[in-house]
Design a protein around this motif. Sequence first.
Motif, mmCIF file in Angstrom:
data_model
loop_
_atom_site.group_PDB
_atom_site.id
_atom_site.type_symbol
_atom_site.label_atom_id
_atom_site.label_comp_id
_atom_site.label_asym_id
_atom_site.label_seq_id
_atom_site.Cartn_x
_atom_site.Cartn_y
_atom_site.Cartn_z
ATOM 1 N N TYR A 111 0.834 -1.199 0.000
ATOM 2 C CA TYR A 111 0.000 0.000 0.000
ATOM 3 C C TYR A 111 0.870 1.250 0.000
ATOM 4 O O TYR A 111 0.663 2.164 -0.807
ATOM 5 N N ASN A 112 1.854 1.292 0.887
ATOM 6 C CA ASN A 112 2.703 2.480 0.983
ATOM 7 C C ASN A 112 3.539 2.698 -0.270
ATOM 8 O O ASN A 112 3.756 3.839 -0.696
ATOM 9 N N GLN B 270 2.738 5.779 -3.960
ATOM 10 C CA GLN B 270 3.622 6.899 -4.240
ATOM 11 C C GLN B 270 3.475 7.433 -5.655
ATOM 12 O O GLN B 270 3.564 8.643 -5.890
ATOM 13 N N GLU C 261 12.056 -0.320 1.939
ATOM 14 C CA GLU C 261 10.614 -0.420 1.719
ATOM 15 C C GLU C 261 10.281 -0.251 0.240
ATOM 16 O O GLU C 261 9.403 0.520 -0.158
#
Length: 447
Positions: free
Chosen positions: A182-183, A187, A259
Amino acid sequence: MKKISIILLLAIVVFASCRKEGTSGYKVEQVYPKPGILMTEFMEVLYGGSLGYQATLTQKRGNGKFYTMFFKMDKAGNVWTLLDLDLNTARQPKRGTYRLDTVANHAAIHFSAGTYLDDVMHKEGFRWVGADTSYAFRYVKGDTIVLRGNRNGDELKLVHLNAQEELNFEYGVLGNSYIYMYNFFLQKPFFSFAVPGHGPVQVVLNPDARGLILFFGENNRAMVASSDYAYGVNRILLRTPIRIGNHVITELSIDTEQETFYIASNGSRFDLEGASMPVVPLHLLLGTGYPPYVSLPSPYFIEELPGWSEAFHELYFRATESMLFSEFGFQLGVFAFHMDIEQNRMNLEVFFGNQGGVYKAVYPYSYSKTPDGNYSFQVLPFDEDNVLHQNAEFIRAYMEPLLTLVNTDSFKMQLYDYNGSDFLAQMISVERPEIYFTGYMSGYQLN
């Protein structure tokens, strides 16, 4: 305007008579191992390592999907499960029971109600179908125990986990993949990676459908590969491996420190990069990722699009004026390139009208395309019996400014970002770069 069967039945019926005495001297070969032997083998592999297992569940019926599960068993018949259905099911265990027995000469394991197997559902027609909860032991391959569902034929694969791998599941690390994804994918709207010799590969993830699509170029053609996926511990697992050149992609790995997502293959690492626009060239996406159209609505009667040069405006205006001040008072509505990617053909479609109605004309072309995506169009003869070709012949003199451009120039094609909900296609003359225009990648039809 708006957007024999032949069934061959071979039956060989052999009638034979034989006396009892003629067969009494033959022994019947045992086809299946005895149930007790199968159960012993099953228990040896089931209890031969830790009692924590990572599982992959593949539903075999309908549009069933692909899931990652965690099973923690004890020899007293208790089982705790996790499932990658969502963040909660990946972190909050559900307890049930299991039992072993033999069914139809197979060793089998049966899970009670209450495990996460009950939560795996897919729709078939008007009804929902759940995952199997009873599985027959099939075989062992390496460290993988392969089971088959006794009702639907679902496939369940169990792999023993070591102590640290068990803790990863018990501490909810499976759920982290949801957060990373999700993160990361929030973006930028588009992500891709580059494979040497193949250029950029566009990545499209659909979390709702648990599906992944890759777009890339090969031999000047667009290739589309897709697979269902499941969440893993710090990775996204593909149900079907995807091959690009000599690279086979089985998963998207997560770099937990940065990440980010990357693909590891043949000792190489390909990082996913974000962008505000697709990076695969439009000449490959047109007809694959996008509909095979470049449609130009009239800026005078319908809508003015951005990305038109003054030089092209002048050509469009001359065609519009010629039609409007003809004895018929025609209005030029839409001028559209309709590509047939498989046949390398193009129909140049013109929608025009007056108070008597709206009409469509079609100019037939073939086209060639360079590896860089430059298009050249070659005029094809009219079919005299085709009314759309007749219409095209009827207005040809009025359309001459635009037809001459298409007949003589070649065009580069690219995406154009106009801050809308999607993108426009932009065509630029190679010979006269001052001539360029944009259009919608969608077609028009007569009412």
